[in-house]
Write an enzyme that holds these catalytic residues in place. Structure first.
Site, PDB file in Angstrom:
ATOM      1  CG  ASP A  91       0.999  -0.755 -17.714  1.00 18.56           C
ATOM      2  OD1 ASP A  91       0.418   0.309 -17.453  1.00 18.56           O
ATOM      3  OD2 ASP A  91       2.215  -0.823 -17.952  1.00 18.56           O
ATOM      4  NE  ARG A 115       3.222  -4.833 -20.457  1.00 21.08           N
ATOM      5  CZ  ARG A 115       3.199  -3.924 -19.478  1.00 21.08           C
ATOM      6  NH1 ARG A 115       3.309  -2.649 -19.778  1.00 21.08           N
ATOM      7  NH2 ARG A 115       3.060  -4.286 -18.224  1.00 21.08           N
ATOM      8  NE  ARG A 134       2.239   0.371 -25.696  1.00 23.60           N
ATOM      9  CZ  ARG A 134       3.123  -0.070 -24.812  1.00 23.60           C
ATOM     10  NH1 ARG A 134       2.724  -0.583 -23.684  1.00 23.60           N
ATOM     11  NH2 ARG A 134       4.416  -0.021 -25.078  1.00 23.60           N
ATOM     12  CG  HIS A 181       1.495   4.293 -20.037  1.00 22.92           C
ATOM     13  ND1 HIS A 181       2.483   3.397 -19.711  1.00 22.92           N
ATOM     14  CD2 HIS A 181       0.580   3.587 -20.751  1.00 22.92           C
ATOM     15  CE1 HIS A 181       2.191   2.201 -20.214  1.00 22.92           C
ATOM     16  NE2 HIS A 181       1.042   2.291 -20.850  1.00 22.92           N
ATOM     17  CB  CYS A 190       5.245   0.890 -14.487  1.00 28.37           C
ATOM     18  SG  CYS A 190       5.736   2.396 -15.207  1.00 28.37           S
TER      19      CYS A 190
HETATM   20  C1  CIR Z   1       5.982  -1.060 -22.005  1.00 29.59           C
HETATM   21  O1  CIR Z   1       6.376  -0.438 -23.009  1.00 29.59           O
HETATM   22  O2  CIR Z   1       4.833  -1.508 -21.931  1.00 29.59           O
HETATM   23  C2  CIR Z   1       6.938  -1.279 -20.866  1.00 29.59           C
HETATM   24  N1  CIR Z   1       8.254  -1.463 -21.368  1.00 29.59           N
HETATM   25  C3  CIR Z   1       6.882  -0.119 -19.905  1.00 29.59           C
HETATM   26  C4  CIR Z   1       5.561   0.014 -19.222  1.00 29.59           C
HETATM   27  C5  CIR Z   1       5.482   1.171 -18.324  1.00 29.59           C
HETATM   28  N2  CIR Z   1       4.270   1.146 -17.588  1.00 29.59           N
HETATM   29  C6  CIR Z   1       3.653   2.199 -17.065  1.00 29.59           C
HETATM   30  O3  CIR Z   1       4.084   3.336 -17.305  1.00 29.59           O
HETATM   31  N3  CIR Z   1       2.567   2.006 -16.348  1.00 29.59           N
END
Ligand code: CIR
Length: 253
Positions: free
Chosen positions: A66, A85, A131, A161, A248
């Site tokens: 991300d 984040r 997001r 996502h 991710c």
């Molecule tokens: C979040 O909610 O941002 C993290 N716990 C999980 C992120 C997952 N990322 C992705 O699917 N690229």
């Protein structure tokens, strides 16, 4: 084909990451083991893997996908929509300098988390999620255009996502679940449908001549094998507890 991957070791604070999963707290030690298995799978696919050290300040920082969109011609630092984040991108810029001579960046009020971006050849589908906003997607597309790539936005309803529910496996094959099964933008793909009770397995990754598949989803695994792929199964149960999946956990480029 990909050559490199960047991953980040889960921090101890990882267990306090953002989640909607309701699957309980992750087991840190098991997460470390699963992360190593994931790295080994990437190596088996022929990638050179750079492992960044754990960053206690950012519980979700192991979900390194991300923080940036990496392509053959450019690197674009994201601007995560989740407030906790946002700081994850700082160090990534430094890391990417050893791979790219110019580094682009999405700026506020635009937000983008590249979990929402799916690469299909020279085209990038960008999910508009909680997001990733329209401004962020538009900035991303205009940067991509400078390098000869194209992009388009996909309206999303339910999922965290875009790649929570869809994965491109090359050769025009698309794994898809839920709202993406009938998405007009995806109608020319050969859709491999993911059953409701295996929805988590929509997040697989194609890496060179393999598809890495989450362990524990036999119907999806068999469909991917039947489509002609060699697969590697990796157990990522502890990352699932934080809404994270296979894509991710790395930047692949
Ligand atoms: C979040 O909610 O941002 C993290 N716990 C999980 C992120 C997952 N990322 C992705 O699917 N690229």
């Amino acid at each position: 084909m990909f050559t490199n991957a960047i991953v980040r070791t889960p921090s101890k604070s990882f267990v306090n990451g953002i989640t909607t999963a309701n699957l309980g707290l992750p087991d840190y030690n098991l997460a470390i083991k699963q992360h190593q298995d994931y790295i080994n799978a990437l190596i088996m696919c022929g990638l050179k893997v750079k492992v960044l050290p754990a960053d206690e300040e950012y519980p979700d920082s192991t979900f390194v996908e991300d923080t940036a969109l990496l392509t053959k011609k450019c690197a674009i630092i994201s601007n995560p929509g989740a407030p906790t984040r946002k700081g994850e991108i700082k160090e990534m810029k430094q890391v990417l300098k050893s791979y790219y001579s110019t580094i682009e960046k999405v700026e506020s009020p635009g937000t983008v988390e590249p979990g929402d971006i799916m690469m299909v050849g020279d085209h990038f589908y960008i999910g508009l999620s909680k997001r990733t906003n329209e401004d962020g997607a538009a900035q991303m597309i205009s940067i991509l255009n400078k390098y000869g790539y194209s992009g388009s936005a996909i309206f999303m309803k339910d999922m965290l996502h875009l790649k929570t529910g869809v994965a491109y496996l090359e050769n025009n094959n698309l794994l898809a679940f839920g709202e993406f099964l009938h998405e007009d933008e995806f109608k020319n793909f050969n859709i491999i449908e993911i059953d409701d009770d295996e929805s988590y397995a929509a997040n697989c990754i194609w890496v060179n001549n393999y598809v890495i598949v989450p362990k524990g989803f036999p119907k999806t695994r068999d469909k991917i094998v039947d489509a002609g792929y060699s697969i590697i199964e990796v157990d990522v149960s502890e990352f699932r507890k934080l809404d994270g999946g296979l894509s991710c956990l790395s930047l692949r480029f």
